[in-house]
Design a protein around this motif. Structure first.
Motif, PDB file in Angstrom:
ATOM      1  N   UNK A 267       0.847  -1.193   0.000  1.00 14.30           N
ATOM      2  CA  UNK A 267       0.000   0.000   0.000  1.00 14.30           C
ATOM      3  C   UNK A 267       0.885   1.246   0.000  1.00 14.30           C
ATOM      4  N   UNK A 268       1.078   1.844  -1.180  1.00 16.29           N
ATOM      5  CA  UNK A 268       1.945   3.012  -1.304  1.00 16.29           C
ATOM      6  C   UNK A 268       1.207   4.283  -1.717  1.00 16.29           C
ATOM      7  N   UNK A 269       0.029   4.133  -2.300  1.00 14.62           N
ATOM      8  CA  UNK A 269      -0.760   5.302  -2.694  1.00 14.62           C
ATOM      9  C   UNK A 269      -1.419   5.924  -1.474  1.00 14.62           C
ATOM     10  N   UNK A 270      -1.333   7.238  -1.367  1.00 19.26           N
ATOM     11  CA  UNK A 270      -1.912   7.931  -0.217  1.00 19.26           C
ATOM     12  C   UNK A 270      -3.405   7.667  -0.093  1.00 19.26           C
ATOM     13  N   UNK A 271      -4.107   7.658  -1.218  1.00 19.90           N
ATOM     14  CA  UNK A 271      -5.552   7.440  -1.186  1.00 19.90           C
ATOM     15  C   UNK A 271      -5.894   6.060  -0.637  1.00 19.90           C
ATOM     16  N   UNK A 272      -5.088   5.056  -0.997  1.00 19.20           N
ATOM     17  CA  UNK A 272      -5.330   3.697  -0.503  1.00 19.20           C
ATOM     18  C   UNK A 272      -4.959   3.565   0.970  1.00 19.20           C
ATOM     19  N   UNK A 273      -3.892   4.237   1.377  1.00 15.04           N
ATOM     20  CA  UNK A 273      -3.542   4.252   2.802  1.00 15.04           C
ATOM     21  C   UNK A 273      -4.707   4.800   3.616  1.00 15.04           C
ATOM     22  N   UNK A 274      -5.253   5.928   3.175  1.00 14.17           N
ATOM     23  CA  UNK A 274      -6.359   6.553   3.898  1.00 14.17           C
ATOM     24  C   UNK A 274      -7.572   5.634   3.936  1.00 14.17           C
ATOM     25  N   UNK A 275      -7.903   5.051   2.806  1.00 19.79           N
ATOM     26  CA  UNK A 275      -9.072   4.171   2.731  1.00 19.79           C
ATOM     27  C   UNK A 275      -8.947   3.001   3.699  1.00 19.79           C
ATOM     28  N   UNK A 276      -7.792   2.371   3.699  1.00 18.93           N
ATOM     29  CA  UNK A 276      -7.616   1.173   4.512  1.00 18.93           C
ATOM     30  C   UNK A 276      -7.503   1.492   6.001  1.00 18.93           C
ATOM     31  N   UNK A 277      -6.910   2.623   6.325  1.00 19.01           N
ATOM     32  CA  UNK A 277      -6.851   3.040   7.731  1.00 19.01           C
ATOM     33  C   UNK A 277      -8.260   3.376   8.225  1.00 19.01           C
ATOM     34  N   UNK A 278      -9.027   4.094   7.412  1.00 21.71           N
ATOM     35  CA  UNK A 278     -10.409   4.398   7.779  1.00 21.71           C
ATOM     36  C   UNK A 278     -11.233   3.117   7.924  1.00 21.71           C
ATOM     37  N   UNK A 279     -10.928   2.122   7.103  1.00 21.19           N
ATOM     38  CA  UNK A 279     -11.662   0.852   7.163  1.00 21.19           C
ATOM     39  C   UNK A 279     -11.284   0.030   8.395  1.00 21.19           C
ATOM     40  N   UNK A 280     -10.204   0.405   9.044  1.00 19.86           N
ATOM     41  CA  UNK A 280      -9.805  -0.257  10.287  1.00 19.86           C
ATOM     42  C   UNK A 280      -9.088  -1.573  10.113  1.00 19.86           C
ATOM     43  N   UNK A 281      -8.438  -1.773   8.953  1.00 20.79           N
ATOM     44  CA  UNK A 281      -7.740  -3.043   8.760  1.00 20.79           C
ATOM     45  C   UNK A 281      -6.627  -3.200   9.809  1.00 20.79           C
ATOM     46  N   UNK A 282      -6.255  -4.433  10.058  1.00 19.93           N
ATOM     47  CA  UNK A 282      -5.311  -4.742  11.130  1.00 19.93           C
ATOM     48  C   UNK A 282      -3.979  -4.020  10.936  1.00 19.93           C
ATOM     49  N   UNK A 283      -3.483  -4.046   9.711  1.00 19.70           N
ATOM     50  CA  UNK A 283      -2.213  -3.391   9.375  1.00 19.70           C
ATOM     51  C   UNK A 283      -2.179  -3.150   7.877  1.00 19.70           C
ATOM     52  N   UNK A 284      -1.316  -2.230   7.460  1.00 18.06           N
ATOM     53  CA  UNK A 284      -1.013  -2.084   6.045  1.00 18.06           C
ATOM     54  C   UNK A 284       0.482  -2.325   5.864  1.00 18.06           C
ATOM     55  N   UNK A 285       0.816  -3.000   4.785  1.00 17.84           N
ATOM     56  CA  UNK A 285       2.203  -3.322   4.459  1.00 17.84           C
ATOM     57  C   UNK A 285       2.636  -2.373   3.353  1.00 17.84           C
ATOM     58  N   UNK A 286       3.640  -1.546   3.622  1.00 20.64           N
ATOM     59  CA  UNK A 286       3.983  -0.449   2.723  1.00 20.64           C
ATOM     60  C   UNK A 286       5.485  -0.242   2.595  1.00 20.64           C
ATOM     61  N   UNK A 287       5.901   0.228   1.414  1.00 17.94           N
ATOM     62  CA  UNK A 287       7.295   0.632   1.202  1.00 17.94           C
ATOM     63  C   UNK A 287       7.576   1.988   1.850  1.00 17.94           C
ATOM     64  N   UNK A 288       6.495   2.698   2.212  1.00 18.53           N
ATOM     65  CA  UNK A 288       6.587   4.079   2.689  1.00 18.53           C
ATOM     66  C   UNK A 288       6.081   4.190   4.131  1.00 18.53           C
ATOM     67  N   UNK A 289       6.770   3.603   5.091  1.00 21.17           N
ATOM     68  CA  UNK A 289       6.261   3.615   6.467  1.00 21.17           C
ATOM     69  C   UNK A 289       6.145   5.009   7.088  1.00 21.17           C
ATOM     70  N   UNK A 290       7.036   5.910   6.717  1.00 21.41           N
ATOM     71  CA  UNK A 290       6.980   7.258   7.286  1.00 21.41           C
ATOM     72  C   UNK A 290       5.716   7.978   6.834  1.00 21.41           C
ATOM     73  N   UNK A 291       5.444   7.920   5.531  1.00 19.68           N
ATOM     74  CA  UNK A 291       4.236   8.548   5.002  1.00 19.68           C
ATOM     75  C   UNK A 291       2.984   7.935   5.636  1.00 19.68           C
ATOM     76  N   UNK A 292       2.967   6.609   5.747  1.00 22.22           N
ATOM     77  CA  UNK A 292       1.803   5.922   6.312  1.00 22.22           C
ATOM     78  C   UNK A 292       1.593   6.303   7.774  1.00 22.22           C
ATOM     79  N   UNK A 293       2.680   6.382   8.530  1.00 24.96           N
ATOM     80  CA  UNK A 293       2.573   6.732   9.951  1.00 24.96           C
ATOM     81  C   UNK A 293       2.065   8.168  10.119  1.00 24.96           C
ATOM     82  N   UNK A 294       2.527   9.057   9.265  1.00 24.27           N
ATOM     83  CA  UNK A 294       2.068  10.450   9.336  1.00 24.27           C
ATOM     84  C   UNK A 294       0.593  10.573   8.969  1.00 24.27           C
ATOM     85  N   UNK A 295       0.168   9.852   7.944  1.00 23.93           N
ATOM     86  CA  UNK A 295      -1.244   9.862   7.554  1.00 23.93           C
ATOM     87  C   UNK A 295      -2.126   9.293   8.656  1.00 23.93           C
TER      88      UNK A 295
END
Length: 245
Positions: free
Chosen positions: A209-237
């Motif tokens: 999950x590297x696209x910002x829009x997908x990160x937001x969608x999945x975090x809002x959906x409450x999934x257990x975790x997202x696996x990403x090449x961009x952990x800093x961006x994901x953590x900030x979002x």
């Protein structure tokens, strides 16, 4: 809260599947790591994604044809010349030794889809038990036979089949093979699938999950975790999302 898993470590900015990428992933705010394991000809479990060393190192050939000592001589940082230093392919035991000094979760992907690597499940599970990491490791694979075999010898360790395509009622499939979760491609991780899976106590950790829009969608959906090449961006979002009133 949705956890952040650094895919092959902080692989967007650092050499994938190296100790540097793992330590930088932790610094970036990830609670977990995802890494891949193959096996050398003398039975050492090593951390590398491809069956061949060609793409990520200065060597050529199949991992299975290298000895452990020879594979250590390769430079796993060749795609990041600006580092100005050599990065080695880690042994899995080195990663586990490092993990024993922190609280990170680690998703170990068994790369048994091309070469079976006879005995790799036993070796990985032996190391998990040796370092007392049973509660912090998830074993995943595209080869679901590996997952089932791992469950048969170590039911205390969580497993998760990887799903490249959509699957009808994946929570039922995961339960049927005694897996604690599944790792779908993010395009196959629809909100209703996430909701139903979590209701059935099955973890959902979409990749990659590297696209910002997908990160937001999945975090809002409450999934257990997202696996990403961009952990800093994901953590900030994630921080921005959870801070909203």
């Amino acid at each position: 809260m949705t956890l952040i898993f650094a895919h092959r470590g902080y692989s967007a900015n650092f050499p994938e599947n190296t100790m540097l990428a793992f330590t930088e992933g932790a610094k970036a705010g990830a609670e977990g790591l995802e890494l891949d394991v193959q096996m050398t000809k003398d039975g050492e479990v090593v951390v590398i994604h491809d069956e061949k060393v060609d793409r990520t190192t200065d060597g050529k050939g199949f991992v299975k044809d290298f000895s452990a000592s020879d594979i250590r001589n390769l430079d796993a940082g060749v795609l990041h010349k600006s580092l100005g230093r050599k990065e080695r392919i880690p042994f899995l035991k080195e990663v586990f030794e490092w993990l024993s000094g922190n609280s990170l979760i680690c998703n170990v992907e068994l790369k048994t889809g091309v070469f079976r690597y006879k005995g790799i499940e036993e070796k990985v599970i032996g190391l998990i038990r040796q370092y007392g990491l049973q509660d912090r490791i998830i074993l995943s694979s595209f080869n679901h036979y590996s997952i089932v075999h791992a469950v048969s010898i170590a039911p205390e360790i969580e497993t998760a089949p990887i799903l490249a395509e959509g699957l009808y009622m994946p929570w039922i499939y995961a339960s049927s093979i005694k897996a604690g979760g599944f790792h779908p491609h993010y395009r196959a991780a629809h909100e209703e699938i996430i909701r139903q899976s979590l209701q059935h106590n099955i973890a959902v950790r979409p990749y990659t999950v590297n696209k910002e829009s997908e990160m937001k969608r999945l975090i809002h959906a409450g999934c257990t975790a997202i696996i990403t090449d961009q952990p800093k961006k994901a953590a900030e979002l994630r921080e921005a999302i959870y801070k909203r009133p």
